[in-house]
Design an enzyme around this catalytic site. Structure first.
Site, short mmCIF file in Angstrom:
data_model
loop_
_atom_site.label_atom_id
_atom_site.label_comp_id
_atom_site.label_asym_id
_atom_site.label_seq_id
_atom_site.Cartn_x
_atom_site.Cartn_y
_atom_site.Cartn_z
N ASP A 278 0.82 -1.21 0.00
CA ASP A 278 0.00 0.00 0.00
C ASP A 278 0.86 1.26 0.00
OD1 ASP A 278 -2.55 -0.83 -0.26
OD2 ASP A 278 -3.21 -0.36 1.76
N ASP A 431 -7.68 -6.71 13.79
CA ASP A 431 -7.32 -8.05 14.27
C ASP A 431 -8.20 -8.48 15.44
OD1 ASP A 431 -6.31 -6.10 15.89
OD2 ASP A 431 -4.22 -6.71 15.71
#
Length: 524
Positions: A278, A431
């Site tokens: 990214d 997460d």
């Protein structure tokens, strides 16, 4: 004339020879050549005994002036630092910044503006009342007497009108504080004490559980023994595994992480590595792409992916990679951050735990740190994270089959990710978000304390502050988002259980999840 000059040069002088070195007014140093004598302290310039002369009076004056200048500089720097900190706080509060770095904010701007306005009013009111309380303390004003002991204040306000107005205002303020302000503050203090006791009890239980695990030597055991790849045994358990490395402008560590995953001891035909870049720096993109091409030429099954529209940060990056058509051919996905370097046998130690156990959704490995002894900051982080892995995650994994996914150094069953809704960009702790949703769907987790994956700790305070800001801001936001899901969740009971028993188990699991989630958020 010459003897006079020679005598003057040879005379014994008193005082302290001092050399003052100045480069600029803020940078100077003093070198004291010898200690001052007692005569220097006894005589001044007007009372110097015959045959002697104090030559260092001007030098000592300069020293005192320079010391005063340095002290004034310190006070000025403290004042400037205070005003700078105040301006930063004022700008952040005025801009309405939240702890989340996600730009896709779903909250109503008008509600947020009113919320921060209430916070600012409360803060200013608190500072004002604090100043008043300090003045009352030093003046000896006592609020417990019937007349509030305002005689001293009455003497300052001699006119009857001012006296009556002040008496009315001050009495009203004391009554408001006693009736309306003191009870909620006392309640808040009691709630904080209760939460502290809960957290302390949780820490104690975790430590006892860790002791029991060590005493009984409890550890997860694979149902399938490891098989050597070179032996040619066709009965080995080597399913299709997808390895993902999300990164963003990782110019310093991309080579080590790519090399580590390309050296994993796993059949090449059953392994695919995705480099999810990214980066917004063209130079970094070019370097990472060249590294991927180099490993492709060496026979590694590795691909490079770069998103044109960078939305959702890490969660959006992982979500975009999971939408690839070839992902359906893989059963498990291993995730590593750019600064993590798994050992070649990482997959052989983690993936076999999934065999013949369809309830396992995640196998998490422990972190190890290559720079743990770099400085005091890294040593303190090691203490905190050692408790997080050794005690908290190991105990919760053994006794509850649930803990927070660490975002890296873990292997997921792709079916568990899809069943839980996949990666969502609603929070910075994606997460922990996927771990809670997977647990609500009935998936179990395994933590392997004896399987380590190397990484690096932040060595500077600025990097540590940014890391902790994300780790501590996300869980509270996630808790608010997940509460409706936890309340609406249902638990599947045994076929012989009655409806009342299933409902009771449902309530117990929700309470356990809320308690574990709260303590898990406080430990991060």
């Amino acid at each position: 004339m010459a003897p006079s000059l020679y005598w003057w040069a040879k005379e014994t002088h008193g005082g302290t020879p001092v050399v003052v070195k100045m480069e600029n007014p803020s940078n100077w140093s003093i070198v004291e050549l010898e200690s001052p004598s007692e005569e220097d302290l006894m005589y001044t310039n007007d009372s110097v005994p015959k045959g002697g002369r104090n030559k260092n009076a001007k030098q000592l004056t300069w020293v005192l002036l320079l010391k005063a200048h340095k002290a004034a500089g310190c006070l000025t720097s403290i004042a400037s630092t205070f005003f700078s900190l105040t301006s930063i706080v004022r700008r952040r509060v005025a801009s309405g910044r939240t702890d989340s770095t996600d730009t896709t904010d779903t909250e109503n701007p008008a509600v947020k503006s009113r919320f921060y306005s209430c916070i600012k009013v409360f803060l200013w009111l608190s500072l004002l009342l604090l100043g008043f309380e300090m003045a009352a303390y030093f003046k000896g004003w006592h609020f417990g007497a019937p007349d509030l002991q305002l005689q001293y204040l009455y003497s300052l306000t001699s006119p009857l009108v001012v006296k009556s107005v002040f008496d009315s205002l001050y009495s009203s303020w004391v009554l408001i504080r006693m009736e309306y302000l003191a009870p909620p503050l006392q309640l808040l203090a009691n709630v904080c004490i209760v939460l502290f006791l809960f957290q302390s009890l949780d820490r104690l239980i975790l430590c006892l559980g860790c002791f029991w695990i060590k005493f009984k030597k409890i550890r997860p055991v694979c149902k399938q023994e490891l098989v050597d790849l070179e032996s040619g045994d066709a009965d080995g358990y080597f399913p299709m595994v997808l390895v993902q490395i999300p990164m963003c402008n990782e110019k310093e560590v991309y080579q080590q992480s790519i090399a580590a995953v390309c050296n994993l001891d796993w059949p090449k035909g059953n392994l695919l590595i995705q480099i999810l870049d990214d980066s917004d720096d063209p130079t970094t993109q070019s370097l990472i792409n060249e590294e991927v091409n180099k490993w492709q030429q060496e026979g590694a099954n590795i691909v490079y992916r770069h998103r044109v529209i960078r939305e959702g940060y890490k969660a959006g990056n992982l979500k975009s990679a999971m939408n690839c058509s070839y992902v359906k051919d893989y059963e498990f996905v291993a995730i590593f951050d750019a600064d993590f370097q798994p050992t070649p046998d990482f997959l052989k130690k983690t993936v076999p735990h999934f065999k013949d156990n369809e309830e396992i959704g995640l196998v998490q490995a422990r972190w190890s740190f290559v720079n743990k002894d770099e400085n005091l900051l890294t040593r303190l982080q090691l203490i905190n994270l050692a408790f997080h892995f050794e005690v908290e995650q190991q105990v919760n994994g053994i006794f509850l089959n649930f803990f927070g996914f660490n975002g890296t150094a873990g292997v997921w069953r792709i079916k568990a990710l899809e069943d839980s809704g996949g990666w969502l960009e609603r929070t910075t702790v994606e997460d922990m978000d996927i771990a809670v949703r997977a647990h609500l769907r009935g998936w179990k987790f395994i933590f392997l304390n004896d399987v380590e994956c190397q990484c690096e700790l932040p060595e500077s305070y600025e990097a540590y502050r940014k890391q902790q800001h994300r780790w501590h801001s996300g869980p509270m936001q996630l808790f608010r988002l997940c509460m409706p899901d936890i309340i609406r969740s249902k638990v599947c009971g045994d076929m012989f259980d009655t409806e009342d028993r299933i409902a009771l188990n449902n309530i117990k699991k929700k309470k356990k999840l809320i308690f574990v989630f709260h303590t898990m958020s406080s430990h991060v």
